[in-house]
Write an enzyme that holds these catalytic residues in place. Structure first.
Site, PDB file in Angstrom:
ATOM      1  N   CYS A  35       0.820  -1.219   0.000  1.00  0.00           N
ATOM      2  CA  CYS A  35       0.000   0.000   0.000  1.00  0.00           C
ATOM      3  C   CYS A  35       0.850   1.264   0.000  1.00  0.00           C
ATOM      4  O   CYS A  35       0.322   2.368  -0.161  1.00  0.00           O
ATOM      5  CB  CYS A  35      -0.925   0.007   1.204  1.00  0.00           C
ATOM      6  SG  CYS A  35      -1.883  -1.504   1.386  1.00  0.00           S
ATOM      7  N   SER A  77     -11.641   1.085   4.342  1.00  0.00           N
ATOM      8  CA  SER A  77     -11.514   1.910   3.148  1.00  0.00           C
ATOM      9  C   SER A  77     -12.087   1.178   1.942  1.00  0.00           C
ATOM     10  O   SER A  77     -12.373  -0.020   1.989  1.00  0.00           O
ATOM     11  CB  SER A  77     -10.051   2.292   2.901  1.00  0.00           C
ATOM     12  OG  SER A  77      -9.252   1.144   2.741  1.00  0.00           O
ATOM     13  N   ILE A  88     -12.535  -0.103  -2.132  1.00  0.00           N
ATOM     14  CA  ILE A  88     -11.842  -0.628  -3.307  1.00  0.00           C
ATOM     15  C   ILE A  88     -12.059   0.377  -4.437  1.00  0.00           C
ATOM     16  O   ILE A  88     -13.190   0.635  -4.838  1.00  0.00           O
ATOM     17  CB  ILE A  88     -12.378  -2.019  -3.693  1.00  0.00           C
ATOM     18  CG1 ILE A  88     -12.007  -3.032  -2.610  1.00  0.00           C
ATOM     19  CG2 ILE A  88     -11.837  -2.452  -5.045  1.00  0.00           C
ATOM     20  CD1 ILE A  88     -12.602  -4.406  -2.822  1.00  0.00           C
ATOM     21  N   HIS A 102      -8.855   4.182  -1.950  1.00  0.00           N
ATOM     22  CA  HIS A 102      -7.534   3.585  -1.745  1.00  0.00           C
ATOM     23  C   HIS A 102      -7.107   2.724  -2.935  1.00  0.00           C
ATOM     24  O   HIS A 102      -6.913   1.515  -2.800  1.00  0.00           O
ATOM     25  CB  HIS A 102      -7.572   2.752  -0.458  1.00  0.00           C
ATOM     26  CG  HIS A 102      -6.259   2.185  -0.027  1.00  0.00           C
ATOM     27  ND1 HIS A 102      -5.039   2.675  -0.444  1.00  0.00           N
ATOM     28  CD2 HIS A 102      -5.970   1.129   0.796  1.00  0.00           C
ATOM     29  CE1 HIS A 102      -4.072   1.956   0.098  1.00  0.00           C
ATOM     30  NE2 HIS A 102      -4.612   1.012   0.855  1.00  0.00           N
TER      31      HIS A 102
END
Length: 389
Positions: free
Chosen positions: A85, A213, A215, A336
């Site tokens: 990430c 969060s 997709i 994200h």
């Protein structure tokens, strides 16, 4: 060593994009970022691309896609980086290292991800690759399951903090209303976020849907330049400090609620910058899950271990608080897309420093912090930014 400076940027709206693939997403930001910097393709010495992929797209070799997105860049050296990430920050820091090493004066950084083209179950399995599969492969609910276990451990050690997590979620969604790039622009409120319901079910451990969060698809780009080049351009956002600190990948080999690597990255960057948290005017932090933001309060030094809930309860991190955190809405509201996230966070901070954040703009932002992490606080990046032009 003088760090390279941010001189321009561009950002797509995050969410479910109709753009079919990474090439198209990159094409939306590459020319725009160069135009914002006041530079042309002929000025770019190196291209650094952040894409996680690992199965989101059958197209690999993503570094070469920038030259497809903009013909004038076809002969510029390009490379792709991946660091879970924190992929976007890895690409940005590599570009800055390239300039610091004297290999070039201007570099283009592109972070992108197309996540919604695969089924949700497949996306969850792909993201679980950011964990230590030898031990964590069978965790239910994918990466949410990892952070569900972290939240569960934190609650066992410090009591139930579900309401504080709901307050973090509500804060970030409220901030996201002001961000035209945000995936979800909706104010849910604390009561909804704190109530398990059909619309807000439990996902993993104590984490509800509003604690997780989204997709997302999206791309962001940054142009960085050597200080002597930045002096000749319209704007320059400098790095007072930038540091990466890693921690061991396997959760079984560390205290999962400490975020020791994050703490180390914050300490190193604040010391390099000669600052304390009190000097910062805002922070963009990595709230992939609300429990992550709470633990990051403790890691950055806003609270002692186990006391992070007090930070949100006291209003410290709201837009009008002492240290606004995620005025962009964070990952929770903004979205994200893995490879784009670290680049996006730096863009959001740079916009505030340049006074170009529109409805998101805070008053008198002079110094901003950015925290981006890969995995469960494994690869930890902290930047301290200030405007110099």
């Amino acid at each position: 060593m003088e760090h390279a400076q941010i001189v321009g940027w561009a950002h797509t709206k995050f969410g479910k994009s109709e753009t079919p693939g990474l090439e198209g997403l990159m094409a939306e930001v590459v020319p725009a970022a160069l135009d914002h910097a006041g530079l042309g393709a002929e000025d770019v010495d190196g291209i650094f691309v952040g894409v996680f992929n690992n199965g989101f797209s059958p197209q690999a070799f993503e570094g070469a896609l920038v030259g497809m997105a903009m013909d004038g860049l076809r002969n510029v050296p390009a490379a792709r980086l991946e660091n879970a990430c924190a992929t976007g920050s890895a690409a940005l820091y590599a570009a800055m290292d390239f300039i610091a090493a004297g290999r070039g004066k201007v570099a283009l950084v592109v972070g992108a991800e197309k996540m919604t083209a695969v089924p949700t179950s497949r996306a969850g399995d792909i993201m679980l690759s950011g964990c230590y599969r030898a031990e964590e492969d069978q965790v239910e609910a994918g990466f949410a399951g990892i952070f569900g276990k972290i939240a569960q451990t934190y609650f066992q050690e410090n009591g139930d903090h579900s309401e504080e997590l709901a307050m973090i979620s509500a804060k970030n969604h409220r901030n996201g209303l002001l961000n035209p790039y945000a995936h979800m622009q909706k104010d849910f409120g604390v009561a909804f976020c704190n109530t398990v319901s059909d619309k807000n079910p439990l996902v993993a451990g104590p984490l509800r849907r509003t604690d997780c969060s989204l997709i997302s698809d999206g791309a962001a780009a940054i142009v960085v330049a050597a200080p002597e080049v930045a002096e000749t351009l319209n704007r320059a956002i400098a790095f007072r400090a930038r540091n990466q600190v890693n921690d061991v990948l396997a959760l079984s080999r560390r205290d999962v609620t400490e975020f020791r690597g994050a703490r180390g990255a914050w300490k190193a960057s604040l010391e390099e910058a000669g600052l304390t948290l009190d000097d910062l005017d805002m922070v963009e932090t990595h709230d992939c899950f609300t429990i992550a933001e709470l633990l990051e309060y403790e890691a950055m030094g806003l609270a002692e271990r186990g006391q992070g809930g007090r930070v949100i309860r006291d209003g410290v991190t709201t837009r009008d608080g002492k240290l606004p955190v995620n005025p962009s809405g964070g990952l929770k509201s903004r979205g994200h897309p893995l490879g784009a996230t670290g680049v996006s966070q730096h863009v959001m901070a740079a916009m505030q420093l340049a006074g170009e954040a529109g409805d998101m703009q805070l008053d008198n932002v002079q110094l901003a912090g950015v925290f981006n992490m890969g995995g469960a606080a494994v690869a930890n990046y902290v930047s301290i930014l200030e405007r110099v032009k």
